[in-house]
Design an enzyme around this catalytic site. Structure first.
Site, PDB file in Angstrom:
ATOM      1  N   ARG A 232       0.841  -1.185   0.000  1.00 17.19           N
ATOM      2  CA  ARG A 232       0.000   0.000   0.000  1.00 17.19           C
ATOM      3  C   ARG A 232       0.882   1.242   0.000  1.00 17.19           C
ATOM      4  NH1 ARG A 232      -3.284  -3.042  -1.279  1.00 17.19           N
ATOM      5  NH2 ARG A 232      -5.372  -3.460  -0.424  1.00 17.19           N
ATOM      6  N   GLU A 261      -2.718   7.856  -5.942  1.00 14.43           N
ATOM      7  CA  GLU A 261      -2.697   7.228  -7.267  1.00 14.43           C
ATOM      8  C   GLU A 261      -3.791   7.799  -8.157  1.00 14.43           C
ATOM      9  OE1 GLU A 261      -2.885   2.994  -6.690  1.00 14.43           O
ATOM     10  OE2 GLU A 261      -0.923   2.896  -5.750  1.00 14.43           O
ATOM     11  N   HIS A 280       0.547  -0.143 -10.045  1.00 12.11           N
ATOM     12  CA  HIS A 280      -0.311  -0.962  -9.188  1.00 12.11           C
ATOM     13  C   HIS A 280      -0.750  -2.240  -9.922  1.00 12.11           C
ATOM     14  CE1 HIS A 280      -2.914  -0.485  -5.368  1.00 12.11           C
ATOM     15  NE2 HIS A 280      -2.690  -1.753  -5.599  1.00 12.11           N
TER      16      HIS A 280
END
Length: 530
Positions: A232, A261, A280
């Protein structure tokens, strides 16, 4: 015949169990607006989604025959869980489907980091044959520090051992016995920072783990450390990492996640020569997408057929008469567990729930998941723990569960005592839910108190000396922190004492350090019930 609606793109391979079932009829209609979904949802018994469909209360109210909502993935932020619970709709997800995929991405990033693969590739295709700039290191005989030894962290550790790495790890729940079986040496975060050659993080993002690796950690870090984050964004302080890269403390870093993000175009990670970044991709494999669909499809079939199931993320069913009697204690138990987790050091080994009074005559087992949710969510994050999976998560971490009933005549009040035994200490709290009064914290260890379990509480252990209360009050007042209530208890004059302060806002790190600087104060803990 059960009717299932799939409203997001999910592979037919992942849906094959549903499609092949003789008692299930599947309709796949994607790209629906909320109004369009409301107009067609009525006859369906199950709804399968990924992240695109927002399952609102209005949709569930229109889906009068819905028994289950399946999320082909981990997060359920797009589903109104309160609405589902209030309507008796079970929500299931697939928390295990991306374990191997994320683990493998972590290892890919580690190897790319060790051998400068992206940087070397970029120069080579640009027509530059540069071998001297990309001297790498082997993984063999290096020390890998793993912060967080859940499913993904353990899988990474297994693969690291196969590469000849020495694995050290930190996790507040994994037992030393299980760690030894896995070939992992349990240690502290500080020891990992000081000794590891590579470090990878696999913890959830919580208040405790936010910026757990920041300036103070980089100041004492082993020079030449390489860091991987596929968990994370926000666990590692990005600004502090850039400074550590510039100073040569960190030899390189590989991140699949960012604190925000997508990152801004001018984010320093995107142009730093010692950084490797991906957008990601941790769960982005064909197998992972199919696995989560297979997992959730299997659970949907079980629920429709009234068979045993797992991975539900909302409240389990409790008989109505028992539910009415236990309802006042659900939130209380979660808050007691949360308080204990914040005041106890060491890895959790045993949790005991003891009920007295009329509660001792009831089946109080439905309270245990709430206790465990409070304890585990402090470390794992609220989004990772719920009242259905909390027992499973506790057993996975070798936490022993004990349920006791107090039948003594003096136990006339309906009190609940939660005891937490860790590898270092044992602490306990007692709470009560009185009609017309509400939830109360009535005992912290041996000290009687009367506190509403909400907001912030400072728990201070000190020597019983004149003037301590005044010094604490002055310090907090000078810091702009108002004391709502204060309670003081002691065992004997001049011995150990405890000060319990209900305060109006969260204290800063500087205030906590100033309190600990008072020589008579032995320990300070802030408990947040929010």
């Amino acid at each position: 015949m059960f009717k299932v609606l799939v409203s997001d793109p999910i592979s037919n391979f992942g849906l094959q169990q549903l499609m092949r079932a003789e008692d299930v009829e599947v309709a796949k209609i994607t790209g629906l607006s909320e109004e369009e979904l409301i107009s067609i949802i009525r006859p369906y018994n199950a709804l399968l989604v990924r992240s695109q469909t927002k399952v609102t209360r209005r949709i569930m109210e229109a889906g009068v025959h819905l028994k289950v909502i399946g999320r082909a993935g981990v997060g359920v932020d797009n589903i109104d869980l309160d609405a589902a619970t209030s309507r008796g709709v079970i929500v299931v997800n697939a928390p295990d489907g991306n374990t191997v995929t994320t683990c493998e991405h972590t290892f890919a990033m580690m190897m790319a980091l060790a051998r400068h693969i992206p940087q070397a590739y970029a120069k080579t295709i640009a027509g530059l044959w540069d071998r001297k700039s990309f001297l790498g290191v082997e993984l063999r005989n290096k020390i890998l520090g793993v912060l967080g030894l859940g499913r993904i962290g353990i899988e990474v550790a297994k693969r690291a051992a196969a590469f000849g790495m020495t694995v050290i790890g930190y996790d507040p729940f994994l037992s030393e016995e299980r760690a030894n079986k896995l070939g992992i040496k349990l240690t502290t975060v500080d020891e990992i920072i000081r000794t590891a050659d590579f470090m990878t993080v696999h913890t959830p993002l919580t208040n405790e783990t936010h910026h757990m690796i920041a300036g103070p950690q980089f100041d004492v870090m082993k020079r030449g450390m390489r860091i991987i984050n596929c968990a994370r964004g926000g666990i590692i302080d990005e600004s502090a990492l850039v400074e550590a890269l510039e100073e040569g403390i960190v030899a390189g870093a590989a991140f699949d996640v960012f604190e925000h993000e997508p990152p801004a175009p001018d984010h320093p990670f995107l142009r730093h020569p010692k950084m490797i970044v991906t957008p990601h991709l941790g769960a982005s494999t064909l197998e992972a997408q199919e696995n989560v669909a297979l997992d959730v499809s299997e659970q949907v079939i079980h629920i429709l057929r009234n068979e045993p199931f797992k991975n539900a993320v909302n409240i389990p069913a409790v008989p109505a008469d028992l539910l009415n009697k236990l309802q006042p204690y659900f939130t209380l138990c979660e808050k007691l567990g949360k308080a204990l987790a914040q005041m106890t050091d060491g890895a959790v080994r045993e949790v005991t729930v003891e009920c007295s009074g009329e509660l001792a005559d009831l089946d109080t087992s439905p309270l245990i998941p709430y206790v465990l949710k409070g304890i585990l969510s402090h470390h794992l994050g609220a989004e990772q723990v719920n009242v259905v999976n909390s027992v499973h998560l506790a057993k996975f971490r070798d936490i022993h569960l004990v349920e006791r009933k107090s039948l003594l005549t003096q136990s006339s009040s309906n009190d609940i005592t939660i005891r937490l035994k860790s590898t270092i200490e044992e602490r306990w709290v007692t709470g009560s839910a009185l009609p017309g009064v509400g939830e109360r914290l009535v005992r912290i260890g041996p000290y009687p108190v009367d506190i509403s379990p909400e907001g912030y509480v400072l728990l201070i252990s000190q020597k019983d000396r004149p003037g301590i209360i005044g010094r604490v009050g002055t310090l907090l007042g000078d810091s702009g922190i108002n004391i709502a209530t204060m309670q003081v208890g002691r065992n004997e004059v001049g011995g150990s004492a405890v000060m319990i302060l209900k305060i109006d806002k969260k204290t800063s790190k500087n205030v906590m350090e100033s309190l600990l600087a008072i020589s008579e104060i032995k320990r300070v803990r802030e408990i947040s019930f929010d």
